[in-house]
Design an enzyme around this catalytic site. Sequence first.
Site, PDB file in Angstrom:
ATOM      1  N   THR A  43       0.831  -1.203   0.000  1.00 53.91           N
ATOM      2  CA  THR A  43       0.000   0.000   0.000  1.00 53.91           C
ATOM      3  C   THR A  43       0.866   1.253   0.000  1.00 53.91           C
ATOM      4  O   THR A  43       0.535   2.243  -0.662  1.00 53.91           O
ATOM      5  CB  THR A  43      -0.924   0.014   1.231  1.00 53.91           C
ATOM      6  N   TYR A 106     -12.352  -5.701   1.475  1.00 49.37           N
ATOM      7  CA  TYR A 106     -13.663  -5.241   1.031  1.00 49.37           C
ATOM      8  C   TYR A 106     -14.698  -6.347   0.892  1.00 49.37           C
ATOM      9  O   TYR A 106     -15.826  -6.203   1.353  1.00 49.37           O
ATOM     10  CB  TYR A 106     -13.590  -4.439  -0.285  1.00 49.37           C
ATOM     11  N   TYR A 132      -0.203 -10.904   5.036  1.00 50.50           N
ATOM     12  CA  TYR A 132      -0.295  -9.533   5.542  1.00 50.50           C
ATOM     13  C   TYR A 132      -1.662  -9.361   6.188  1.00 50.50           C
ATOM     14  O   TYR A 132      -2.677  -9.351   5.498  1.00 50.50           O
ATOM     15  CB  TYR A 132      -0.100  -8.540   4.389  1.00 50.50           C
ATOM     16  N   ARG A 137      -7.460  -1.949   7.380  1.00 50.46           N
ATOM     17  CA  ARG A 137      -7.672  -1.636   5.960  1.00 50.46           C
ATOM     18  C   ARG A 137      -8.555  -2.666   5.263  1.00 50.46           C
ATOM     19  O   ARG A 137      -9.369  -2.328   4.421  1.00 50.46           O
ATOM     20  CB  ARG A 137      -6.327  -1.556   5.223  1.00 50.46           C
ATOM     21  N   LYS A 160       3.158 -10.414   8.185  1.00 51.90           N
ATOM     22  CA  LYS A 160       3.300  -8.999   8.503  1.00 51.90           C
ATOM     23  C   LYS A 160       2.046  -8.634   9.291  1.00 51.90           C
ATOM     24  O   LYS A 160       0.947  -8.600   8.743  1.00 51.90           O
ATOM     25  CB  LYS A 160       3.409  -8.145   7.242  1.00 51.90           C
ATOM     26  N   ILE A 202       8.278  -4.502   8.636  1.00 52.33           N
ATOM     27  CA  ILE A 202       8.091  -3.959   7.295  1.00 52.33           C
ATOM     28  C   ILE A 202       7.561  -2.547   7.513  1.00 52.33           C
ATOM     29  O   ILE A 202       6.418  -2.345   7.900  1.00 52.33           O
ATOM     30  CB  ILE A 202       7.148  -4.828   6.459  1.00 52.33           C
TER      31      ILE A 202
END
Length: 290
Positions: A43, A106, A132, A137, A160, A202
Amino acid sequence: MFKGSMPALVTPFSNGALDLDTLKHLVEWQIQQGSTGLVPVGTTGESPTLSHEEHETVIAEVVKAAAGRVPVIAGAGSNNTVEAKRFVQFAQKIGADAALVVTPYYNKPTQKGLLAHFQTLHDSADIPIIIYNIPGRSVIDMAPATMGELAKLPRIIGVKDATGDLARVSQQRASCGVDFYQLSGEDATALGFNAHGGVGCISVTANVAPKLCAEFQQATLTGDYTKALNYQDRLMPLHEAIFIEPGLVGAKYALDKLGLCSTEVRSPLTELEDSTKAAIEAAMAHAGLI
């Protein structure tokens, strides 16, 4: 192999197009400054507004520029399993060391859906995969038990973790094993994350302060938490200031102040407010960067 400070690289632009010369210079600078890995097209690399062709170009250029000196973990996530499969296979094809795959955003899959998504990607290529998990998000949160099931697969090697929940590190050590790579995805809590058993970060801030972040990580990994805390005190204002607005915009502004990258971002992201710029500059001064 995947330990220490690994910047989630910004993607430089010039007049709306990829600025590959600047990208190569950033890779070289990161390696010289002590970063122990590179993570393009997350991102922070503006993956949502890169075309598939641009996505693949950036990863290929970073792998080429790194030239095996540090591992490259290629962003390969999508909420479309078929699209993610393409990115994972491409990452393998061009010689990335691992693929970073975000939980599908989403469309809100169940834990069963997460298992199916990552099983498909695992089976589609021979490259190691790092999960991840960023529910802030993606909305969906991968449970430690689900991650434990995925960790049984030979090429699902780490996570992550951007949950901000430090207890997760211990829970995931129990469910995934102590050799499962746990990497923080949140700069501000990376100190506590490693104290719980993490092995690196990260990092967004490492775009701007790679040497400090690398030395901070090295201190934690050698157990010198007094030294690490001193680095944390220097870096904390910068962690906070960069994220007053979207982190990649803050990182690009700071890089521009260092003469390393333009501030250009793609819509719907916009230029920082003056108050945010001032906060970032003050934090950079506090860290000794300017």
